[in-house]
Design a protein around this motif. Structure first.
Motif, mmCIF file in Angstrom:
data_model
loop_
_atom_site.group_PDB
_atom_site.id
_atom_site.type_symbol
_atom_site.label_atom_id
_atom_site.label_comp_id
_atom_site.label_asym_id
_atom_site.label_seq_id
_atom_site.Cartn_x
_atom_site.Cartn_y
_atom_site.Cartn_z
ATOM 1 N N GLY A 206 3.374 0.416 -7.881
ATOM 2 C CA GLY A 206 4.323 1.513 -7.754
ATOM 3 C C GLY A 206 5.713 1.095 -8.212
ATOM 4 O O GLY A 206 5.961 -0.071 -8.523
ATOM 5 N N ASP A 207 6.637 2.062 -8.225
ATOM 6 C CA ASP A 207 8.003 1.747 -8.658
ATOM 7 C C ASP A 207 8.748 0.950 -7.585
ATOM 8 O O ASP A 207 9.498 0.018 -7.906
ATOM 9 C CB ASP A 207 8.770 3.024 -9.044
ATOM 10 N N GLY A 208 8.543 1.290 -6.303
ATOM 11 C CA GLY A 208 9.150 0.484 -5.251
ATOM 12 C C GLY A 208 8.541 -0.909 -5.237
ATOM 13 O O GLY A 208 9.243 -1.932 -5.170
ATOM 14 N N ASP A 209 7.240 -0.947 -5.310
ATOM 15 C CA ASP A 209 6.447 -2.179 -5.384
ATOM 16 C C ASP A 209 6.957 -3.105 -6.502
ATOM 17 O O ASP A 209 7.184 -4.301 -6.293
ATOM 18 C CB ASP A 209 5.027 -1.696 -5.732
ATOM 19 N N VAL B 143 2.835 1.224 -14.110
ATOM 20 C CA VAL B 143 3.626 1.556 -12.921
ATOM 21 C C VAL B 143 3.545 3.055 -12.648
ATOM 22 O O VAL B 143 3.830 3.869 -13.538
ATOM 23 C CB VAL B 143 5.104 1.139 -13.106
ATOM 24 N N HIS B 144 3.137 3.401 -11.431
ATOM 25 C CA HIS B 144 3.180 4.801 -10.978
ATOM 26 C C HIS B 144 4.632 5.053 -10.582
ATOM 27 O O HIS B 144 5.054 4.701 -9.485
ATOM 28 C CB HIS B 144 2.289 5.004 -9.754
ATOM 29 N N ASP B 145 5.421 5.635 -11.472
ATOM 30 C CA ASP B 145 6.871 5.754 -11.267
ATOM 31 C C ASP B 145 7.205 7.173 -10.788
ATOM 32 O O ASP B 145 7.252 8.109 -11.593
ATOM 33 C CB ASP B 145 7.579 5.417 -12.590
ATOM 34 N N ASN B 146 7.419 7.317 -9.469
ATOM 35 C CA ASN B 146 7.679 8.654 -8.920
ATOM 36 C C ASN B 146 9.026 8.781 -8.213
ATOM 37 O O ASN B 146 9.328 9.820 -7.623
ATOM 38 C CB ASN B 146 6.539 9.067 -7.963
ATOM 39 N N GLY B 147 9.833 7.727 -8.244
ATOM 40 C CA GLY B 147 11.186 7.808 -7.683
ATOM 41 C C GLY B 147 11.270 7.730 -6.168
ATOM 42 O O GLY B 147 12.373 7.792 -5.613
ATOM 43 N N VAL B 148 10.122 7.611 -5.510
ATOM 44 C CA VAL B 148 10.130 7.547 -4.036
ATOM 45 C C VAL B 148 9.097 6.520 -3.546
ATOM 46 O O VAL B 148 8.224 6.097 -4.297
ATOM 47 C CB VAL B 148 9.785 8.919 -3.400
ATOM 48 N N TYR B 149 9.238 6.154 -2.282
ATOM 49 C CA TYR B 149 8.192 5.386 -1.600
ATOM 50 C C TYR B 149 7.274 6.408 -0.935
ATOM 51 O O TYR B 149 7.503 6.813 0.212
ATOM 52 C CB TYR B 149 8.809 4.449 -0.556
ATOM 53 N N GLY B 150 6.267 6.875 -1.681
ATOM 54 C CA GLY B 150 5.438 7.984 -1.201
ATOM 55 C C GLY B 150 4.641 7.641 0.051
ATOM 56 O O GLY B 150 4.572 8.445 0.985
ATOM 57 N N LEU B 151 4.075 6.441 0.093
ATOM 58 C CA LEU B 151 3.183 6.104 1.213
ATOM 59 C C LEU B 151 3.917 6.087 2.546
ATOM 60 O O LEU B 151 3.335 6.366 3.585
ATOM 61 C CB LEU B 151 2.537 4.726 0.963
HETATM 62 MG MG MG Z 1 6.881 5.198 -5.769
#
Ligand code: MG
Ligand code: SF4
Length: 302
Positions: free
Chosen positions: A90-93, A116-124
């Motif tokens: 992920g992006d945070g990862d 990278v799954h780049d979504n701008g947030v920590y979704g989990l």
């Molecule tokens: Mg993310």
């Protein structure tokens, strides 16, 4: 190493861009005729980390620690350089807790691929701002607008040595598949940063928002002569900052003239690529042959 069976229950949210990435990976596994014997997927922690579990093919995979997927993957690739190693994070990862690993993977130029799954947030963990959310944006899970400037994954990757750098859009399944495939066929460290809408927590960078903006890059990203590096890299970095009105996707930069880490190792260990660690005997006539045990014996510890 775990051998996966594709019977996992998929608990991603409805309409998540992760599904587009999953389908892209499955299509390229078919096209490249990959399976558990020649493909290892390595993931970190986050919604993206579940990706390798959900692939319906029989593959090998390791679900590792937050931010450490690249470090695990480097160990796998260097133990057995004949494997295709695909890292899914992920992006945070990648750009938060894993930023040090991200930087150093580039300067080593290990022959593997990071998506990278780049979504701008920590979704989990319910949508906190990640390192790629732009300053001033207030997604529905934030009490106030984000006060931090974003990392630009493309520019960062270029500046630390990634030799293949691309951006994809998760709902463009075939385009994403083609970019990941090109990344895996590239000789060297490759990044595909995938714009991935998170409909549950990011109500700004949505599918519709991206669809109005993404367009295919129209430049030649391939370095054919080392003298071209400053111009091609400069052009790639400049284009990577286009964001508000138009967002380019495609390959920003590719340079196969840089030696890989495996090739650099071969200079010190001439038979490394033929006699890599994963196929070396660890015991002959009851005696360990590992370098570690030899060192311990030399120090009279073992
Ligand atoms: Mg993310
Ligand atoms: Fe996808 Fe966001 Fe749901 Fe995670 S929280 S599965 S990224 S929609």
């Amino acid at each position: 190493m775990v051998e996966h069976n594709a019977e996992e229950f998929n608990d991603w949210c409805v309409s998540c861009g992760d599904f587009g990435i999953l389908r892209s990976v499955e299509l390229l596994i078919d096209e490249m005729k990959l399976d558990y014997r020649n493909l290892v997927m390595v993931s970190g922690i986050g919604c993206s980390g579940k990706g390798p579990h959900f692939v319906r093919h029989k593959i090998s995979g390791v679900h590792t620690l937050h931010g450490r997927a690249l470090a695990f993957a480097a160990g796998i690739k260097l133990s057995n350089p004949s494997l295709n190693v695909l890292v899914e994070a992920g992006d945070g990862d990648t750009f938060g807790i894993g930023a040090g690993h991200f930087v150093n993977a580039g300067r080593r130029n290990i022959d593997m691929t990071l998506i990278v799954h780049d979504n701008g947030v920590y979704g989990l963990t319910k949508g906190q701002a990640s390192p790629t959310l732009h300053r001033g944006e207030k997604t529905k899970s934030l009490p106030k607008p984000n006060i931090n400037d974003p990392i630009n994954p493309i520019a960062l990757a270029l500046s630390v040595g990634y030799t293949f750098v691309a951006r994809a859009f998760a709902y463009d399944v075939n385009g994403t598949k083609d970019l990941i495939k090109r990344a895996m066929q590239h000789k060297g460290m490759a990044l595909v940063d995938i714009l991935q809408p998170c409909p549950s927590y990011n109500d700004i960078n949505t599918n519709e928002w991206y669809r109005k903006r993404v367009y295919n890059l129209d430049m030649d990203p391939v370095v054919k002569n080392i003298d071209e590096v400053p111009q091609k890299m400069g052009a790639a970095i400049a284009r990577s900052f286009e964001w508000e009105e138009k967002i380019p996707i495609g390959v920003f930069y590719q340079n196969e003239l840089v030696p890989t880490f495996e090739e650099r190792l071969k200079e010190n260990i001439p038979d490394y690529l033929e006699n890599y660690p994963a196929i070396q005997k660890i015991e002959v006539n009851g005696d360990s042959t590992t370098v570690y045990d030899k060192l311990l014996k030399a120090r009279k510890v073992a």
